[in-house]
Scaffold this active site. Structure first.
Site, PDB file in Angstrom:
ATOM      1  N   ASP A 262       0.834  -1.209   0.000  1.00 42.66           N
ATOM      2  CA  ASP A 262       0.000   0.000   0.000  1.00 42.66           C
ATOM      3  C   ASP A 262       0.870   1.261   0.000  1.00 42.66           C
ATOM      4  O   ASP A 262       1.642   1.498   0.929  1.00 42.66           O
ATOM      5  CB  ASP A 262      -0.876  -0.065   1.266  1.00 42.66           C
ATOM      6  N   ASP A 322     -10.560   3.952  -1.634  1.00 39.42           N
ATOM      7  CA  ASP A 322     -11.143   2.935  -0.756  1.00 39.42           C
ATOM      8  C   ASP A 322     -12.648   2.817  -0.919  1.00 39.42           C
ATOM      9  O   ASP A 322     -13.371   3.811  -0.918  1.00 39.42           O
ATOM     10  CB  ASP A 322     -10.831   3.277   0.710  1.00 39.42           C
TER      11      ASP A 322
END
Ligand code: GLA
Length: 497
Positions: A262, A322
């Site tokens: 990430d 997200d």
């Protein structure tokens, strides 16, 4: 030598004790043996306060200030994702402590106490130049989109060894594993400190990663983990910066089968244009780690990752920010994936993010749309709910084998929108063996009757066989036209031949 440094430090501290100038640390225990650290590096000149705030992965520069040591406000900014993130703190000096409150933060933020620490502590590590580019060899994994489970959507930072074991038990017991969900992936907040040789260790929530991997493997499942190319993860835990090879070897030694990597903590050190080279480092490291590890790139679809994801060894790459458990989020992300269809292929998949099915804020019709759309998109199916306590309707949505067969179709073609009228749309996907998957979506909240001609949906010959994959039944309709009632926010998903 040490005593001279100490003397200088005490002297420097004493000189500036009267004002805010100095390096201040707020240390907040995470409850797992690790500490969240925020550094306020301040310089006071009269009524002007300048400096930086390093809050987990964010490095802010103070650009506004008012007041003095008895009562001050500082506002700081950092560039991120093409815009600017700002924070404001109010504070005062009380003895040798700094008392601070974050202003305007969502939710009530507790008052914080900062203590002086030596200058230089908490500074960003030196930048490591990204390597020259080269193509990373395909690892041969993920010939169909990866399927499994991930802790983030439901548990966020409340994930631990016992919960992962319970999830693995449930995946085996309730037929998730047998339906194809094999990866059990631990997301952010498992990380501990590095040992003196730089080896990453798990924090107190995960006492023994080897034993956990053995347990998950004993259930016929695989174990996944999470890290960042930056010094910190999104939650401010230890990232893999400068330790890529070492971490890949540690994961392999633990028995890890999947890495989600990430970007988050790398924002402060690298430009978006350097992402490819930075991801390539971990792609190389995983290949030589001695174990098959699926490589999942998570950088929210920046820098056209679909164009270079495979070249850094990526098996999947996030295409958006997200997801959340809402119709707005799922439909916004899911229905905007069409332009990426040509980039999906065996071994390399577009990832519109993990599933929210069963997390409680959508209807079953909406969750069926979520599952259908992701399957049409050849998206990874990574469940994000608490599979230990699913309702039977959620279980049936997640384990519908006829729908999963569309997702997992060997040809690996991603669906395209072939027909649209207002809020109703038809997507189609060519399957191996000549069948076509056809999804009729109704994005309106009201039920709707949808009628279209097969020819207009790119299917030249009217199908002789239509199977409804949610009703598990053949349909009798013949002819060049097809009509169907579709519930609000619902779908009719078919395999036609
Ligand atoms: C980012 C990712 C999420 C999750 C969190 C964890 O926001 O996009 O999927 O991994 O970080 O901190």
């Amino acid at each position: 030598m040490k005593s001279i440094i100490f003397f200088l430090y005490v002297t420097a501290t004493a000189c500036s004790a009267a004002d805010l100038t100095g390096n201040w640390l707020v240390a907040t225990p995470n409850g797992d043996g690790t500490v969240r650290r925020t550094y306020f590096n301040l310089k006071q000149q009269g009524h002007r306060i300048t400096g930086t705030i390093r809050a987990t992965l964010h490095l802010y520069s103070i650009d506004k200030s008012t007041g003095g040591k008895e009562n001050f406000t500082i506002t700081a900014a950092m560039p991120i994702l093409g815009s600017e993130r700002r924070v404001t703190y109010r504070g005062k000096l009380a003895g040798d402590e700094l008392q601070l409150v974050e202003v305007g933060a969502t939710g009530a933020r507790p008052a914080m106490t900062a203590h002086r620490v030596p200058e230089g502590e908490g500074a960003l590590p030196a930048r490591i130049e990204p390597p020259p580019l080269h193509p990373v060899r395909d690892n041969g994994l993920a010939r169909t989109p990866p399927m499994g489970w991930n802790s983030w959507n439901k548990f966020a930072n409340r994930i631990d060894d016992a919960t992962v074991r319970g999830i693995a038990d449930a995946m085996a017991r309730y037929g998730m594993r047998d339906a194809g969900y094999v990866y059990v992936n631990i997301d952010d907040t498992w990380e501990g400190e590095r040992d003196p040789r730089g080896n990453i260790q798990a924090n107190q929530k995960f006492p023994n990663m080897n034993a956990l991997a053995d347990y998950v493997h004993s259930k016929g499942l695989k174990l996944g983990i999470y890290s960042s190319p930056g010094p910190n993860t999104c939650e401010g835990y230890e990232g893999s910066y400068g330790h890529e090879q070492q971490d890949a070897r540690t994961y392999a030694a633990w028995g890890i089968d999947y890495l989600k990597y990430d970007w988050c903590g790398a924002f402060t050190l690298y430009k978006d244009s350097e992402m490819r080279a930075v991801y390539q480092k971990m792609g190389d490291a995983l290949l030589t780690s001695g174990r098959d590890i699926v490589f999942s790139l998570c950088q929210y679809g920046l820098s056209d990752v679909w164009k270079w994801g495979p070249a850094v060894g990526g098996n999947l790459w996030r295409t958006a920010g997200d997801i959340s458990d809402s119709w707005e989020s799922v439909s916004r992300i899911g229905f905007s994936q069409e332009r990426l269809a040509t980039y999906a292929r065996p071994g390399h998949w577009n990832d519109p993010d993990m599933l929210e099915i069963g997390n409680g804020h959508m209807t079953d019709a909406e969750y069926r749309t979520h599952m259908s759309l992701w399957s049409m998109l050849a998206a990874p199916l990574i469940a994000g709910n608490d599979v230990r306590g699913m309702s039977s309707s959620i279980h049936d949505i997640l384990t519908n084998r006829e729908v999963i067969a569309i997702d997992q179709d060997k040809a690996g073609h991603q669906a395209k929108r072939v027909w649209q009228s207002g809020q109703q749309e038809v997507w189609s996907r060519e399957l191996a063996g000549g069948d076509t998957a056809v999804a009729v979506f109704n994005r309106s909240p009201q039920d709707a009757k949808v009628s279209f001609r097969w020819a207009d949906a790119g299917i030249r010959k009217a199908p002789s066989r239509i199977r409804d994959l949610w009703r598990h039944a053949e349909q009798k309709q013949t002819g060049p036209q097809y009509s169907v009632e579709v519930a609000g926010h619902g779908v009719v998903l078919m395999r036609v031949g």
